[in-house]
Design a protein around this motif. Structure first.
Motif, short mmCIF file in Angstrom:
data_model
loop_
_atom_site.label_atom_id
_atom_site.label_comp_id
_atom_site.label_asym_id
_atom_site.label_seq_id
_atom_site.Cartn_x
_atom_site.Cartn_y
_atom_site.Cartn_z
N VAL A 218 1.07 39.78 19.02
CA VAL A 218 2.19 39.29 18.64
C VAL A 218 2.53 37.88 19.47
N LYS A 219 3.18 36.98 18.61
CA LYS A 219 3.55 35.80 19.26
C LYS A 219 5.12 35.63 19.05
N LEU A 220 5.98 35.76 20.11
CA LEU A 220 7.48 35.90 19.98
C LEU A 220 7.91 35.66 21.47
N GLY A 221 8.32 34.15 21.72
CA GLY A 221 8.91 33.73 22.99
C GLY A 221 8.02 34.50 24.13
N ASN A 222 8.87 34.62 25.00
CA ASN A 222 8.13 35.11 26.32
C ASN A 222 7.46 36.31 26.26
N LEU A 223 7.78 37.17 25.10
CA LEU A 223 6.71 38.31 24.81
C LEU A 223 5.52 38.07 24.49
N THR A 224 5.17 36.71 24.15
CA THR A 224 3.85 36.27 23.90
C THR A 224 2.93 36.44 25.14
N GLU A 225 3.53 35.84 26.29
CA GLU A 225 2.78 35.83 27.62
C GLU A 225 2.68 37.29 28.33
N LEU A 226 3.88 38.16 27.87
CA LEU A 226 3.81 39.70 28.38
C LEU A 226 2.73 40.52 27.83
N VAL A 227 2.68 40.29 26.56
CA VAL A 227 1.60 41.38 25.70
C VAL A 227 0.29 40.72 25.90
N SER B 48 15.82 63.00 42.04
CA SER B 48 17.22 62.77 42.06
C SER B 48 17.48 61.55 42.49
N ILE B 49 18.79 61.09 43.24
CA ILE B 49 19.10 59.90 43.64
C ILE B 49 18.19 59.84 45.13
N GLY B 50 17.66 58.78 45.54
CA GLY B 50 17.02 58.60 46.72
C GLY B 50 15.67 59.14 46.94
N SER B 51 15.02 59.87 45.68
CA SER B 51 13.72 60.31 45.73
C SER B 51 12.73 59.45 45.55
N LEU B 52 12.90 58.64 44.57
CA LEU B 52 11.74 57.65 43.80
C LEU B 52 12.37 56.18 43.83
N PHE B 53 11.41 55.23 43.84
CA PHE B 53 11.55 53.95 43.23
C PHE B 53 10.97 53.91 41.85
N SER B 54 11.70 53.07 40.96
CA SER B 54 11.18 53.05 39.70
C SER B 54 11.23 51.61 39.35
N ILE B 55 10.10 51.29 38.95
CA ILE B 55 9.78 49.80 38.64
C ILE B 55 9.38 49.80 37.17
N ARG B 56 10.30 49.22 36.35
CA ARG B 56 9.86 49.31 34.97
C ARG B 56 10.10 48.04 34.26
N VAL B 57 9.14 47.71 33.33
CA VAL B 57 8.70 46.46 32.64
C VAL B 57 7.91 46.73 31.34
N ALA B 58 8.10 46.13 30.37
CA ALA B 58 7.83 46.41 28.98
C ALA B 58 6.01 46.58 29.16
N GLY B 59 5.62 47.44 28.80
CA GLY B 59 3.79 47.58 28.86
C GLY B 59 3.58 47.70 30.36
N ASN B 60 4.52 48.05 31.19
CA ASN B 60 3.99 48.26 32.58
C ASN B 60 2.95 47.28 33.05
N VAL B 61 3.35 46.00 32.78
CA VAL B 61 2.35 44.93 33.11
C VAL B 61 2.51 44.43 34.54
N VAL B 62 1.34 44.08 34.99
CA VAL B 62 1.41 43.40 36.42
C VAL B 62 1.85 42.18 36.45
N ASN B 63 2.59 41.91 37.39
CA ASN B 63 3.12 40.46 37.69
C ASN B 63 3.55 40.25 39.13
N PRO B 64 3.48 39.07 39.54
CA PRO B 64 3.91 38.85 41.24
C PRO B 64 5.37 39.56 41.35
N ASP B 65 6.07 39.66 40.64
CA ASP B 65 7.75 40.31 41.00
C ASP B 65 7.21 41.89 41.46
#
Length: 232
Positions: A152-161, A100-117
């Motif tokens: 896949v090649k599609l805008g910024n998704l290209t770099e993500l995948v 519930s509230i206050g128990s977890l941090f949740s970091i979400r990004v397509a494909g759980n790819v690692v980046n500096p952010d």
């Protein structure tokens, strides 16, 4: 006017009626505190997530007074774990782990790819706030993984995948139509992400090597709701 007899009957009945139970006391909201976070260990954090996932998939999730938890956590937060996962709408991590509230941090990004952010976010969770466990969570039938398999090649998704390509290469040949192959790539990608986190963040590597923080990979099954954690 009722007779004396009828009055006696009424009075007698009232005297034998059971006393109604007292109204239940207001529930004190249970939230993560500095003390409960300090007492947590990586192993206990993992056990807590496993128990929560069992409740989730068996339909026995804890009832919560969410407005009370909002008020109880307004002054600070002491989550015990951070879950780094895919953005897929079918994998809401607080629900999946019955937290519930206050128990977890949740970091979400397509494909759980690692980046500096998200590396910076993980560092904040572990070094600044004090979580005890990092979970890298993939899921079955991942669209981002399928995109990587199909190159896949599609805008910024290209770099993500493209960040998932090392897992594709490590999984041998296959197609995005083969669900078993896609899930194999997903597992390889989780393992590769764990390796990347260690290699690209000296801050996290120090915490992990000391044992102050643990890290584990896992896979969420879209069909069953179960999370399988990797033991190696």
């Amino acid at each position: 006017m009722p007779s004396a007899t009828s009055v006696a009957v009424v009075v007698g009945a009232a005297a034998t009626d059971p006393v109604p139970p007292p109204a239940p006391a207001a529930r004190t909201p249970v939230v993560q505190t500095k003390e409960s976070q300090s007492a947590m260990t990586p192993a206990k954090a993992l056990d807590k997530l496993k128990a929560g996932n069992t409740r989730f998939r068996t339909g026995t999730s804890v009832e919560r007074n969410l407005p009370a938890k909002v008020r109880a956590t307004a002054a600070g937060q002491y989550p015990f774990a951070v879950v780094f996962s895919c953005m897929d709408s079918r994998v809401p991590v607080e629900m999946v782990f019955d937290q519930s509230i206050g128990s977890l941090f949740s970091i979400r990004v397509a494909g759980n790819v690692v980046n500096p952010d998200n590396l910076g976010s993980l560092e904040y969770a572990a070094k600044v706030i004090g979580v005890k466990l990092i979970v890298v969570l993939g899921h079955t039938s991942c669209g981002a993984v399928k995109g990587a398999v199909d190159n896949v090649k599609l805008g910024n998704l290209t770099e993500l995948v493209a960040k998932i390509q090392p897992a594709v290469a490590a999984s041998g040949s296959g197609t995005s139509k083969d669900s078993a192959y896609v899930d194999k790539v997903s597992e390889q990608h989780v393992r590769h992400s764990i390796k990347e986190i260690r290699e690209k963040s000296p801050v996290l590597k120090e915490l992990l090597d000391s044992g102050a923080v643990g890290m584990v990979g896992g896979m969420y099954d879209l069909e069953t709701g179960a999370v399988t954690f990797y033991t190696d």
